[in-house]
Motif scaffolding. Structure first.
Motif, short mmCIF file in Angstrom:
data_model
loop_
_atom_site.label_atom_id
_atom_site.label_comp_id
_atom_site.label_asym_id
_atom_site.label_seq_id
_atom_site.Cartn_x
_atom_site.Cartn_y
_atom_site.Cartn_z
N ALA A 14 3.89 -1.22 -4.23
CA ALA A 14 5.33 -1.39 -3.48
C ALA A 14 5.90 -0.33 -3.07
O ALA A 14 6.55 -0.19 -1.84
CB ALA A 14 6.05 -2.46 -4.19
N LYS A 15 5.99 0.79 -3.91
CA LYS A 15 6.72 2.01 -3.76
C LYS A 15 6.38 2.42 -2.56
O LYS A 15 6.89 3.36 -1.74
CB LYS A 15 6.74 2.96 -4.78
CG LYS A 15 8.33 3.23 -5.19
CD LYS A 15 8.36 4.18 -6.27
CE LYS A 15 7.12 4.93 -6.94
NZ LYS A 15 7.82 5.35 -8.45
N HIS A 16 4.77 2.55 -2.30
CA HIS A 16 4.14 3.25 -1.08
C HIS A 16 4.20 2.06 0.20
O HIS A 16 3.48 2.35 1.05
CB HIS A 16 2.92 3.42 -1.70
CG HIS A 16 2.51 4.87 -2.33
ND1 HIS A 16 2.95 4.55 -3.62
CD2 HIS A 16 2.63 6.11 -1.85
CE1 HIS A 16 2.85 5.86 -4.20
NE2 HIS A 16 2.52 6.82 -3.23
N GLY A 17 4.75 0.85 -0.11
CA GLY A 17 4.76 -0.16 1.07
C GLY A 17 3.41 -0.87 1.11
O GLY A 17 3.06 -1.40 2.06
N VAL A 18 2.57 -0.75 -0.11
CA VAL A 18 1.42 -1.50 -0.27
C VAL A 18 1.67 -2.71 -1.15
O VAL A 18 1.67 -2.60 -2.27
CB VAL A 18 0.40 -0.64 -0.94
CG1 VAL A 18 -1.02 -1.46 -1.22
CG2 VAL A 18 -0.03 0.52 -0.35
N LEU A 19 1.58 -3.65 -0.33
CA LEU A 19 2.05 -4.89 -0.93
C LEU A 19 0.73 -5.79 -1.38
O LEU A 19 -0.28 -6.12 -0.58
CB LEU A 19 2.78 -6.05 -0.11
CG LEU A 19 4.06 -5.29 0.42
CD1 LEU A 19 4.74 -6.51 1.19
CD2 LEU A 19 5.00 -4.59 -0.35
N ILE A 20 0.62 -6.22 -2.64
CA ILE A 20 -0.58 -6.52 -3.10
C ILE A 20 -0.45 -8.09 -3.82
O ILE A 20 0.54 -8.21 -4.27
CB ILE A 20 -1.13 -5.78 -4.58
CG1 ILE A 20 -1.08 -4.36 -4.34
CG2 ILE A 20 -2.58 -6.29 -4.88
CD1 ILE A 20 -1.36 -3.42 -5.39
N LYS A 21 -1.26 -8.97 -3.14
CA LYS A 21 -1.21 -10.15 -3.36
C LYS A 21 -1.89 -10.51 -4.48
O LYS A 21 -2.86 -11.32 -4.59
CB LYS A 21 -1.42 -11.22 -2.01
CG LYS A 21 -0.68 -10.94 -1.09
CD LYS A 21 -0.91 -12.00 -0.17
CE LYS A 21 -0.27 -11.62 1.48
NZ LYS A 21 -1.21 -12.39 2.56
N ALA A 287 -4.67 -11.88 4.86
CA ALA A 287 -4.99 -10.77 3.93
C ALA A 287 -4.62 -10.69 2.46
O ALA A 287 -3.85 -11.50 1.93
CB ALA A 287 -4.25 -9.55 4.71
N ASP A 288 -5.31 -9.95 1.55
CA ASP A 288 -4.96 -9.80 0.17
C ASP A 288 -3.93 -8.60 -0.03
O ASP A 288 -3.11 -8.51 -1.05
CB ASP A 288 -6.18 -9.38 -0.76
CG ASP A 288 -7.23 -10.51 -0.38
OD1 ASP A 288 -6.90 -11.38 -0.93
OD2 ASP A 288 -8.20 -9.98 0.22
N TYR A 289 -3.99 -7.69 0.86
CA TYR A 289 -2.84 -6.59 0.96
C TYR A 289 -2.15 -6.39 2.21
O TYR A 289 -2.86 -6.69 3.29
CB TYR A 289 -3.53 -5.02 0.82
CG TYR A 289 -4.31 -4.96 -0.51
CD1 TYR A 289 -5.48 -5.45 -1.12
CD2 TYR A 289 -3.73 -3.67 -1.56
CE1 TYR A 289 -5.75 -5.17 -2.64
CE2 TYR A 289 -4.04 -3.61 -2.67
CZ TYR A 289 -5.05 -3.86 -3.13
OH TYR A 289 -5.65 -3.70 -4.33
N VAL A 290 -0.91 -6.03 2.14
CA VAL A 290 -0.28 -5.70 3.37
C VAL A 290 0.11 -4.26 3.46
O VAL A 290 0.44 -3.66 2.19
CB VAL A 290 0.86 -6.42 3.58
CG1 VAL A 290 1.48 -6.41 5.02
CG2 VAL A 290 0.51 -8.04 3.58
N LEU A 291 -0.37 -3.56 4.26
CA LEU A 291 -0.10 -1.97 4.33
C LEU A 291 1.25 -1.71 5.30
O LEU A 291 0.93 -1.71 6.53
CB LEU A 291 -1.16 -1.05 4.73
CG LEU A 291 -2.57 -1.61 4.00
CD1 LEU A 291 -3.74 -0.52 4.46
CD2 LEU A 291 -2.54 -1.47 2.63
#
Ligand code: ADP
Ligand code: MG
Length: 314
Positions: A14-21, A287-291
């Motif tokens: 999340a700190k890198h803007g990588v949201l993991i579902k 998606a599973d990830y949002v960049l």
């Protein structure tokens, strides 16, 4: 990995803007064998610019652009936006033109009053747009669109388009009343980090693949620039998911990175779907990830994070 480790990894992402579902998505990413990249808006900046506008008849170039922009004005496609934008600049510098009511148009930055009335508009995903202006049938799109409508492409036009495509541009063909009358060339530069990320994935033992609805020549030229050897072009939206399934056949773990509505079936079919950038809501949902940062480096961040989180318990 312990639930705490998953939570920590999710926080680092999340700190890198990588949201993991979820933890399953985080776990699958360590096993990725292939990363399939969409071309337009994913490997490229998605900021297309018209570089060439050529008319083959005696028609005035400004008038030509006015017709083409009118046809494209209702399309959401990045190519359509580039064309309307180009026509706007051209119109601005070309001086006042008569509006559709015959009055002289003020030189302002909008062109809505300058555009012509369009009827029977349809956006044809993967090929272009079709409409009727002033009783004439107008087609703007690729070779497939012209072929489907029985429009002949002369050898001279073909070689003009090929030249554009070999320099990584997309050639857009324009026909009025079943006659091909002009061609536009559109460039969409690569994201600055694209080539480095492709090389990085290869070093990690991950095979990069490019998939696009664009034509083979443009696709090959872009793939060469970015360093991807496995290219699939002229793929209609539904076909992108078939590319995912074909690579999964031998048990490989396949990631898909995309931004558009036309990528969502492939994002859903993949083992790890990554929606990039502002993306469309439909892509984000599939998606599973949002960049979030719209930066391809985060594909590597996502894989790294998964590998580091799950390496400890092997
Ligand atoms: P991608 O997979 O690269 O996002 P699309 O499937 O959206 O590509 O489009 C494929 C091709 O169809 C484009 O490269 C272009 O040739 C043509 N096309 C699609 N929409 C339009 C449009 N509005 N105007 C002109 N050409 C279009
Ligand atoms: Mg795209």
């Amino acid at each position: 990995a312990t639930p705490t480790a998953v939570m920590v990894a999710t926080g680092v992402g999340a700190k890198h803007g990588v949201l993991i579902k979820g933890g399953d998505a985080l776990e699958r990413a360590q096993k990725i064998n292939y990363v399939i990249f969409d071309k337009t808006g994913t490997l490229t900046q998605g900021k297309a610019t018209v570089t060439t506008a050529k008319v083959f008849t005696a028609m005035d170039r400004g008038e030509f652009l006015r017709w083409v922009a009118s046809a494209e004005a209702s399309s959401e496609h990045p190519l359509a936006k580039a064309i309307v934008e180009y026509a706007r600049h051209f119109h601005f510098f070309d001086g006042p033109s008569p509006t559709k009511d015959g009055e002289t148009h003020n030189k302002d930055s909008t062109i809505s009053g300058w555009l012509l009335d369009v009827s029977d508009f349809s956006a044809l995903p993967g090929t272009g747009v079709k409409c009727c202006i002033d009783g004439k049938r107008v087609l703007v799109g690729n070779r497939k669109l012209m072929a489907e409508n029985g429009i002949e492409i002369s050898a001279a036009t073909e070689s003009f388009v090929v030249e554009l495509e070999d320099s990584a541009k997309t050639g857009i063909l324009v026909a009025f009343d079943d006659k091909l009358i002009g061609v536009l060339g559109v460039a969409d530069p690569l994201k600055r980090e694209a080539a480095v990320v492709v090389e990085g994935l290869q070093k990690m033992g991950v095979e990069p693949v490019m998939v696009t609805g664009d034509n083979w020549r443009t696709a090959r030229a872009v793939a060469k620039e970015v360093g991807i050897k496995d290219v699939r072009a002229e793929v209609m939206p539904a076909g992108k998911a078939d590319v995912v399934r074909a690579l999964q056949k031998d048990g490989s773990t396949v990631a898909m990175v995309g931004d558009g509505i036309n990528d969502s079936p492939a994002l859903a079919a993949s083992d790890v779907g990554m929606a990039i950038g502002a993306g469309t809501d439909i892509a984000i949902e599939a998606a599973d990830y949002v960049l979030m940062r719209n930066n391809l480096e985060d594909v590597i961040t996502a894989i790294d994070l998964s590998r580091k989180t799950f390496a400890r318990i092997r």
